[in-house]
Motif scaffolding. Structure first.
Motif, mmCIF file in Angstrom:
data_model
loop_
_atom_site.group_PDB
_atom_site.id
_atom_site.type_symbol
_atom_site.label_atom_id
_atom_site.label_comp_id
_atom_site.label_asym_id
_atom_site.label_seq_id
_atom_site.Cartn_x
_atom_site.Cartn_y
_atom_site.Cartn_z
ATOM 1 N N ARG A 289 56.404 -38.684 -58.684
ATOM 2 C CA ARG A 289 57.872 -38.671 -58.638
ATOM 3 C C ARG A 289 58.328 -38.367 -57.220
ATOM 4 O O ARG A 289 57.878 -37.383 -56.621
ATOM 5 C CB ARG A 289 58.437 -37.620 -59.599
ATOM 6 C CG ARG A 289 59.973 -37.524 -59.553
ATOM 7 C CD ARG A 289 60.504 -36.383 -60.399
ATOM 8 N NE ARG A 289 61.958 -36.252 -60.254
ATOM 9 C CZ ARG A 289 62.554 -35.574 -59.284
ATOM 10 N NH1 ARG A 289 61.824 -34.956 -58.344
ATOM 11 N NH2 ARG A 289 63.886 -35.499 -59.227
ATOM 12 N N ILE A 290 59.212 -39.221 -56.739
ATOM 13 C CA ILE A 290 59.794 -39.030 -55.414
ATOM 14 C C ILE A 290 61.215 -38.501 -55.597
ATOM 15 O O ILE A 290 61.999 -39.086 -56.360
ATOM 16 C CB ILE A 290 59.817 -40.343 -54.615
ATOM 17 C CG1 ILE A 290 58.404 -40.948 -54.550
ATOM 18 C CG2 ILE A 290 60.366 -40.128 -53.230
ATOM 19 C CD1 ILE A 290 57.395 -40.073 -53.842
ATOM 20 N N PRO A 291 61.596 -37.415 -54.963
ATOM 21 C CA PRO A 291 62.974 -36.923 -55.086
ATOM 22 C C PRO A 291 63.975 -37.991 -54.680
ATOM 23 O O PRO A 291 63.709 -38.812 -53.798
ATOM 24 C CB PRO A 291 63.007 -35.724 -54.132
ATOM 25 C CG PRO A 291 61.588 -35.260 -54.062
ATOM 26 C CD PRO A 291 60.762 -36.505 -54.157
ATOM 27 N N PRO A 292 65.126 -38.045 -55.341
ATOM 28 C CA PRO A 292 66.119 -39.078 -55.028
ATOM 29 C C PRO A 292 66.515 -39.075 -53.554
ATOM 30 O O PRO A 292 66.722 -38.019 -52.947
ATOM 31 C CB PRO A 292 67.306 -38.701 -55.928
ATOM 32 C CG PRO A 292 66.704 -37.915 -57.040
ATOM 33 C CD PRO A 292 65.559 -37.168 -56.446
ATOM 34 N N ALA A 293 66.586 -40.273 -52.998
ATOM 35 C CA ALA A 293 67.015 -40.521 -51.615
ATOM 36 C C ALA A 293 66.014 -40.033 -50.575
ATOM 37 O O ALA A 293 66.315 -40.054 -49.369
ATOM 38 C CB ALA A 293 68.382 -39.911 -51.343
ATOM 39 N N MET A 294 64.815 -39.629 -50.972
ATOM 40 C CA MET A 294 63.785 -39.235 -49.996
ATOM 41 C C MET A 294 63.100 -40.496 -49.475
ATOM 42 O O MET A 294 62.594 -41.301 -50.253
ATOM 43 C CB MET A 294 62.780 -38.291 -50.631
ATOM 44 C CG MET A 294 61.703 -37.825 -49.654
ATOM 45 S SD MET A 294 60.546 -36.636 -50.378
ATOM 46 C CE MET A 294 61.538 -35.149 -50.356
ATOM 47 N N SER A 295 63.050 -40.652 -48.183
ATOM 48 C CA SER A 295 62.499 -41.845 -47.550
ATOM 49 C C SER A 295 61.034 -41.635 -47.181
ATOM 50 O O SER A 295 60.539 -40.493 -47.146
ATOM 51 C CB SER A 295 63.303 -42.182 -46.288
ATOM 52 O OG SER A 295 63.221 -41.122 -45.351
ATOM 53 N N PRO A 296 60.285 -42.707 -46.876
ATOM 54 C CA PRO A 296 58.889 -42.548 -46.445
ATOM 55 C C PRO A 296 58.749 -41.695 -45.188
ATOM 56 O O PRO A 296 57.778 -40.932 -45.061
ATOM 57 C CB PRO A 296 58.442 -43.985 -46.201
ATOM 58 C CG PRO A 296 59.321 -44.813 -47.072
ATOM 59 C CD PRO A 296 60.638 -44.121 -47.078
ATOM 60 N N SER A 297 59.667 -41.824 -44.261
ATOM 61 C CA SER A 297 59.581 -40.999 -43.054
ATOM 62 C C SER A 297 59.743 -39.509 -43.378
ATOM 63 O O SER A 297 59.098 -38.656 -42.752
ATOM 64 C CB SER A 297 60.652 -41.444 -42.061
ATOM 65 O OG SER A 297 61.947 -41.319 -42.634
ATOM 66 N N LYS A 298 60.608 -39.204 -44.366
ATOM 67 C CA LYS A 298 60.782 -37.810 -44.765
ATOM 68 C C LYS A 298 59.528 -37.270 -45.431
ATOM 69 O O LYS A 298 59.118 -36.111 -45.186
ATOM 70 C CB LYS A 298 61.971 -37.706 -45.719
ATOM 71 C CG LYS A 298 62.349 -36.279 -46.099
ATOM 72 C CD LYS A 298 62.866 -35.517 -44.888
ATOM 73 C CE LYS A 298 63.351 -34.119 -45.281
ATOM 74 N NZ LYS A 298 63.848 -33.360 -44.106
ATOM 75 N N VAL A 299 58.867 -38.075 -46.242
ATOM 76 C CA VAL A 299 57.606 -37.660 -46.861
ATOM 77 C C VAL A 299 56.543 -37.411 -45.801
ATOM 78 O O VAL A 299 55.801 -36.404 -45.836
ATOM 79 C CB VAL A 299 57.143 -38.729 -47.871
ATOM 80 C CG1 VAL A 299 55.756 -38.402 -48.401
ATOM 81 C CG2 VAL A 299 58.140 -38.861 -49.017
ATOM 82 N N ARG A 300 56.459 -38.304 -44.853
ATOM 83 C CA ARG A 300 55.493 -38.110 -43.773
ATOM 84 C C ARG A 300 55.791 -36.839 -42.984
ATOM 85 O O ARG A 300 54.872 -36.096 -42.598
ATOM 86 C CB ARG A 300 55.511 -39.328 -42.848
ATOM 87 C CG ARG A 300 54.546 -39.251 -41.671
ATOM 88 C CD ARG A 300 54.683 -40.477 -40.787
ATOM 89 N NE ARG A 300 54.233 -41.681 -41.457
ATOM 90 C CZ ARG A 300 52.950 -42.083 -41.452
ATOM 91 N NH1 ARG A 300 52.020 -41.368 -40.805
ATOM 92 N NH2 ARG A 300 52.611 -43.181 -42.067
ATOM 93 N N HIS A 301 57.073 -36.591 -42.742
ATOM 94 C CA HIS A 301 57.447 -35.399 -41.980
ATOM 95 C C HIS A 301 57.092 -34.113 -42.728
ATOM 96 O O HIS A 301 56.580 -33.151 -42.112
ATOM 97 C CB HIS A 301 58.945 -35.437 -41.677
ATOM 98 C CG HIS A 301 59.461 -34.198 -41.035
ATOM 99 N ND1 HIS A 301 59.209 -33.882 -39.705
ATOM 100 C CD2 HIS A 301 60.227 -33.167 -41.534
ATOM 101 C CE1 HIS A 301 59.780 -32.747 -39.408
ATOM 102 N NE2 HIS A 301 60.410 -32.279 -40.496
ATOM 103 N N ILE A 302 57.342 -34.075 -44.041
ATOM 104 C CA ILE A 302 57.075 -32.841 -44.800
ATOM 105 C C ILE A 302 55.579 -32.623 -44.975
ATOM 106 O O ILE A 302 55.058 -31.523 -44.735
ATOM 107 C CB ILE A 302 57.785 -32.904 -46.161
ATOM 108 C CG1 ILE A 302 59.309 -32.923 -45.973
ATOM 109 C CG2 ILE A 302 57.383 -31.720 -47.026
ATOM 110 C CD1 ILE A 302 60.094 -33.115 -47.263
#
Length: 253
Positions: A21-34
């Motif tokens: 599950r990906i949180p709503p409006a979370m982008s791939p760049s945000k996932v990479r950053h976290i």
């Protein structure tokens, strides 16, 4: 050869974490950053939501950013990938206070013996399946459209035939049809029929009366005593003698 061996060794050392599950409006760049804070990351792939669902969401809500349903993250070290999955699974995303992802929860799992090329093959297979499904639906829709157009043309031709037949019947009816009886003609016809029926009844009644008179006369002739019997009926009260009834009957008989 050395580069190929180095690439294979790098692929064997890498590990893949699956995020269900990906949180709503979370982008791939945000996932990479976290997740980059826990280890070196290679590739990230997030699956977008269904286009129909995205269209309805963007139409009826204020959220216009793309949403993602699931994702895969490749860590260059599979030991790091395993530890990150075990540590962050079912834990809040966190971040600064007031962040929109602060209260969301990670749902991830480490995929042992899963390599990135398997994901690309799976994605390619899904795309090919989707394309084949679209082609089949398109072919089916074309077949249905052709059948519909064929039925429309057949209906038009049948309608033209029926219209032509109806016109021919109307033209033939105008030439050979007898005159239609009007209201006055119908009344006169009914009157004539009633008059004829009454006259027939009158004639029949007269015939019955004549027949009854003939039968009566025949009975009078056949009455015992013949004419003398008739004399009895013709005697008036003034002509009867004043004597006894027996004397009168004796004088007659």
């Amino acid at each position: 050869m050395e580069a190929l061996e180095a690439y294979k060794a790098k692929q064997n050392r890498a590990g893949v974490v699956y995020i269900s599950r990906i949180p709503p409006a979370m982008s791939p760049s945000k996932v990479r950053h976290i997740l980059g804070a826990y280890g070196e990351i290679g590739r990230v792939y997030l699956q977008q939501e269904d286009p129909k669902r995205a269209y309805l969401r963007q139409k009826y809500t204020s959220s216009k950013k793309p949403h993602y349903t699931e994702g895969w993250v490749e860590f260059l070290d599979k030991k790091v990938a395993r530890s990150v999955a075990e540590m962050l699974n079912a834990q809040p995303v966190g971040g600064k206070k007031g962040s929109r992802f602060r209260e969301d929860v990670w749902t991830m799992k480490y995929l042992p013996r899963f390599k990135w090329y398997m994901l690309t093959e799976q994605i390619a297979h899904e795309h090919a399946t989707h394309a084949a499904k679209l082609r089949m639906e398109l072919s089916q829709s074309k077949t249905e459209q052709k059948h519909y157009l064929k039925q429309v043309e057949l209906g038009k031709s049948l309608q033209k035939r029926q219209e032509k037949k109806r016109k021919l019947e109307e033209s033939a009816g105008d030439v050979s049809a007898p005159p239609i009886a009007t209201g006055n003609n119908r009344i006169g016809e009914h009157t004539r029929k009633a008059t004829n029926a009454g006259s027939n009844k009158l004639v029949t009644g007269n015939k019955v009366g004549v027949e009854m008179d003939r039968n009566t006369k025949r009975r009078k002739k056949d009455w015992p005593g013949g004419g003398e019997g008739n004399k009895i009926r013709s005697i008036s009260s003034s002509q009867r003698p004043n004597g006894d009834l027996d004397a009168v009957l004796g004088s007659i008989f």
